[in-house]
Write an enzyme that holds these catalytic residues in place. Structure first.
Site, short mmCIF file in Angstrom:
data_model
loop_
_atom_site.label_atom_id
_atom_site.label_comp_id
_atom_site.label_asym_id
_atom_site.label_seq_id
_atom_site.Cartn_x
_atom_site.Cartn_y
_atom_site.Cartn_z
N THR B 151 61.81 20.21 140.49
CA THR B 151 60.78 19.97 139.47
C THR B 151 61.36 19.94 138.05
OG1 THR B 151 59.20 21.09 140.87
CG2 THR B 151 58.61 20.89 138.56
N GLY B 190 62.59 28.65 140.86
CA GLY B 190 62.65 30.06 141.24
C GLY B 190 64.09 30.54 141.37
N GLU B 456 54.64 22.54 147.64
CA GLU B 456 54.68 21.83 148.93
C GLU B 456 53.60 20.76 148.97
OE1 GLU B 456 57.19 22.37 150.48
OE2 GLU B 456 57.76 24.41 149.94
#
Lengths: 697, 697
Positions: B151, B190, B456
């Protein structure tokens, strides 16, 4: 910790956010200033500018560390802000409106919150002149800092079930305040945890072994010098919450604490010093009225509360681009603005319409309330007060209207706060991944607003009051003894008279019919509920779900009606273009609500299945397309300064990505920590320069 | 800071929470242990007990300060826990299931989260043996600690739109990784912010000026000793979020960073060292399969995620008492358990049914996926792989089923995560005011789970894939060239053949008919959408809202069907009493969903208005009353240890108020601060012993 030059040279790709928002604003001819004035008046807008200037000039109100600081730092800062605000208010001679404007702009609950609202109001409204002298004067000088201690650990909505007792001792003319159980602990009390030195305590009054229900007592709880709790009083902060963490909500227990006779606020009821007898309250209608007023305020504010989220999400949806349009032409290069997707429009634009609907409804309620108060005081001026049972004129008495207004305000408070809460979360999610960042400015705002759905009447409990009122009105209408005295009775009567011939509302072609369809459904559900209760003798508990639906239906009718009437009556205050868009927003709100609640509209035969299908597939989609070009200007009219929104995504200038990046890289204290990441090393932070993250004062 | 004796002597009033929950458990004969085993298997339950014992014995996993600590302390503690967990896993030789059980019990995202999932998986699945040797081995030893950087600040769902580039330099056989704009910054990654020293970076592969789309590159980003970012790499944590604050989601920018040829993960596609040509990927079906697997997992987990909230809210609703029943008899003294109110039942019990519905659906999906994978690998074993166009047998090939499974998993992931998110918030609010306290244990759980609705596959975007698949299937069925090859084709065919004669499902009397009504509505909406797209040639964008509804309808059908089939096929694993209650839960889930979506069921003529009215006013209300006595045992069967829930309200023993009070008064660091409350004093804290609020390690 400044970024290297190559980072500072980077710009967002493609058309810049500022260009995209400029283009949006160029698309629409809505006159923002006229619309803002219509919403807030020139005086209100000028006040906001004036107060904002003062706040921005004071370091303590700087918001740049708000999203980073932990609970204790945030509370400390909130206390510093509360103190400073009080100093400023004194220096500038601020009115109550000025203070409220400042609170709106600061947008966080503060430790003086309950002192400045419920504590002062209760002393003023329920105290005698002697008590004003003793308590109110000190409170107004902030020598006494107070809170309002009603809710208990084991008792929320049910005030009659409170366990704290105040037992009258005729021998020494005192009350003993006591907490007999753990569940009697006062809980959730704003400003109590660390700040207050006094509390208005709601306790069961007991005289000679008999309980007279909850009454208010003024009790000192902390020492005025040391600020430590007084003996046999146990106080503290109740701990962290989902939001509202700048406020010290507290708990409070009493171990047989003695207070003098003057502690019981005695304007309405009291204990006679000589006879030791209870004196009944004069009238409860004043309090009844205050609650109605508070709820009307919540309705009006809910529009603005939601509008913050809609402003942020709409501006960001105009800046954010994702995917190419599947059907796009060759020349439309690049990604599509998210606001062009119908799945985004269907979430945001009905909410945009809702912001106006709620604002107008709250405004109308407050005007009605004010007019009614005036009428009641005129009535009260006549000998013997309002005449009862004296024919048709009687039916328009202030107290009749107040009963209607009271019930309506319960249902509308429930609907409006629910709608704002749900809507804010829809806005947050419509921002995609970035909505989850604190920098979106929606999450914390949502979290702080959430309790509004519970306080001033739990949103579920309240709906019973609406149902009770509607059932009573329906019984009256069925008896048919008199002409309808208010709008509720009118729509019930109308439904009865037309029930057999049917409705046939032209919801797609006629605005008045659209309103009438909502009235029809509300009346239908009222008589249905009445049948269940009075004919089929169903248990009250088995009807609570029906009552909830009924309240919701009736309140939605009120909102649709108020939106419609506002546009009818004030058409000269808005230019033609703006008014045309407002009419579309009205239709969008009404039709979108109607199709969301479709099954009740079918069942009541207010509309046909075919009409709903057309509303869904054609009318609503067409309205979305028509309103789309005006979206950014419409949110601009809500007139939120960037300083108030404190949002990267909702910036007026569209510099979304620059601001996200700046906050993350320059303001974020976690980036001043270097970790040792290896599992076998006992060292966690090799370097920790994070320091305290409270704003520099 | 211990409370005085008179405070410690206090007990909650009335019947104690422990007595109330005991009484609840005595009301029902459901066999909790059988039901738990049915849900989780004996092996799973034993594993949980074993792992829990280890975690509880380690100080670092003590949760008592979790709700109080600020961001930096929480991150530090999470890092300590991650390290310790890794040490324990090595020492005890934990399996992957053991590790996942531990994560479930700890219930917070940790700094190794992405290393242990996406980083290792991607290296394993997309690396060559040579790359396994170079990267995977070091990663498995936690020398390389990684993340998965896809992302970007300006690009979420649209992977093709990523801006980061990896340009092949044929001269020195390297790639140049570069971030051309600010919006190219990796964002939300993350474990990147502070922890990782490596990243799998998704970047546009450019060879000789031509772009070949996004590909994965392994890039070292921090020094292995100093842990400082390498030159021309700018990294940091993206700042606080609505939840997930124990995780260091990060940003990452590259300034022309050179990496060797081996950095591009080359199992599926690569750049030929000699020819400098791009080698096409062998097959994308493996990744396609992994995504399906991940989504099926999300569906199954969503049941448990929601069950935590339902467990807490249900137990508390049995302990909490408010108001007397309006219709109560003389002898029923005291306040009524909140769980007895229908307005509470209608919120909690359908959600309780939903927990099982989602769990069974996820389980069935995963079983189907596993069976299909097996079949595919068998097919692949045959010469030439599965035969195409070879008659009816072909229609049951693994890849056909996988396409169905893939589309279904998209819709179900969207529905299930949405349902869990919404449901948790309903549970929190059903707890009244105390639901807002962090000690409820629902708020933080909800906030941490929220992103599942976005990752997802964004829940809105995903529904387009379902619609695309259903439209394609409908076109096939209309052609009528072959027998239905899967359930979707079957229900579409069935709808076509019965469309004219009508449905007439006996939804109130027959369970199979109830499932059929859901299938009918799904088929109806599919052909409606097809008409809009293929006949009326509507723009794709104008149909997105229809597609969303279609996906939702089809997914609800899948859930109803899976719930029904689970009960049909496994009746011998449950005793009669428990199975009877499970059937009622099935009917409650199906009828409550049906009446919530009533208008689509009318419109499709799957049911009549009268049936819906009966479902709403009679059938659902009756089911609530019948399930009510089993509510506490049903949530007990979900088998959450108190340690996992970390909730005052959801305690197994019902000691709600004692626990709330203990946490507030004894654990709360703000109560070690004494303030100076007066506005004119510059002192804020007269005393501050709050200290750091990270758990003592």
């Amino acid at each position: 910790m400044s970024a290297p030059q190559w980072v500072r040279d980077l710009k967002p790709s493609g058309p810049q956010g500022s260009e995209l928002l400029e283009a949006e604003r160029a698309k629409s001819a809505i006159n923002i200033s006229t619309l803002s004035t219509f919403l807030f008046t020139n005086e209100g807008l000028a006040r906001k500018r004036r107060v904002l200037k003062i706040l921005q000039s004071e370091k303590v109100f700087d918001k740049s560390q708000n999203y980073f600081a932990g609970r204790i730092d945030r509370f400390e800062t909130a206390l510093a802000r509360a103190k400073r605000l009080r100093q400023i208010a004194v220096r500038h001679g601020w009115s109550n409106e000025d203070r409220m404007a400042a609170n709106d702009l600061i947008s966080e609950p503060g430790p003086y919150g309950l002192h400045e609202s419920m504590f002062l109001i209760t002393l003023r409204d329920q105290g005698t002149p002697e008590q004003h002298e003793k308590f109110l004067k000190m409170a107004e000088k902030y020598k006494y800092i107070g809170c309002y201690a009603q809710t208990e650990l084991g008792h929320g909505s049910n005030v009659r079930g409170l366990e704290t007792t105040a037992t009258w001792n005729p021998d020494d003319k005192t009350f003993i305040i006591h907490s007999p159980h753990l569940t009697a602990s006062k809980w959730w009390i704003g400003s109590l945890g660390r700040t207050a030195n006094h509390a208005v305590v709601m306790a069961q009054l007991i005289i000679n072994g008999k309980s007279y229900g909850p009454h208010p007592f003024v009790v000192q709880i902390r020492d005025l010098q040391s600020h430590e709790p007084l003996e046999n009083i146990y106080i503290g902060d109740i701990g962290p919450k989902f939001g509202y963490n700048t406020m010290d909500n507290g708990y409070l227990l009493f171990n047989h604490v003695k207070v003098p006779h003057i502690s019981m606020l005695a304007k309405f009821s009291s204990v006679d010093l000589k006879t030791n007898q209870y004196k009944r309250p004069a009238s409860a209608s004043l309090i009844y009225g205050t609650l109605t007023w508070v709820r009307s305020t919540i309705v009006m504010q809910s529009g603005g509360v939601l509008a913050r989220g809609v402003t942020i999400a709409t501006r960001y949806a105009a800046v954010r681009r994702q995917f190419q349009d599947r059907d796009a032409q060759e020349w439309e290069r690049g990604e599509n603005q998210v606001l062009n997707y119908t799945t985004v429009q269907i979430r945001l634009l009905p909410l945009l319409a809702t912001t106006f609907a709620l604002h107008f409804t709250g405004k109308a309620m407050m005007a009605l309330y004010a007019a009614n108060q005036k009428k009641m005081s005129q009535d009260a001026g006549k000998v013997g007060g309002p005449q009862r049972g004296a024919g048709p004129e009687e039916t328009h008495s202030g107290s009749d209207l107040l009963a209607d207004l009271h019930a309506t305000s319960c249902g509308l408070k429930s609907l409006a706060s629910y709608t704002a809460v749900e809507g804010l979360e829809v806005c947050r999610r419509a921002c995609g991944g970035h909505g989850y960042s604190s920098f979106s400015g929606i999450g914390s705002w949502y979290a702080d607003y959430l309790p509004t759905a519970t306080w001033e009447g739990d949103n579920y409990m309240l709906t019973q009051q609406v149902a009770r009122y509607l059932l009573k009105a329906a019984r009256g209408v069925l008896k048919g003894s008199r002409e309808p005295s208010n709008d509720t009775e009118f729509i019930l009567t109308n439904f009865l008279s037309r029930q057999d011939t049917g409705a046939a509302f032209d919801i797609l072609g006629n605005d008045a019919d659209l309103v009438a369809a909502f009235a029809w459904r509300s009346a239908f559900l009222t008589f249905e509920a009445l049948k269940h209760r009075d004919e089929q003798k169903k248990a009250w508990n088995d009807l609570l779900v029906d009552f909830y639906r009924l309240s919701r239906a009736h309140s939605q009718y009120m909102v649709v009606k108020n939106f419609y009437e506002t546009l009818q009556s004030t058409s000269n205050e808005l230019d033609v273009e703006t008014l045309a868009v407002m009419h579309k927003l009205f239709r969008l709100y009404a039709l979108h609500t109607l199709e969301s609640e479709a099954s009740e509209f079918y069942t009541s035969a207010a509309v046909t299945v075919r009409q709903i299908q057309l509303a869904r597939t054609t009318a609503v989609m067409k309205l979305l397309a028509e309103i789309r070009p005006h979206a950014v200007r419409l949110v601009d009219a809500w007139d939120f300064p960037d300083w108030q929104l404190d949002s990267s995504l909702g910036r007026y200038d569209g510099k979304v990505y620059e601001d996200m990046f700046y906050r993350a890289s320059e303001l974020n204290p976690l980036n001043r920590v270097t970790v040792d990441p290896y599992p076998d090393s006992g060292v966690l932070f090799k370097r920790n320069d994070a320091g305290s993250v409270k704003p520099k004062l």
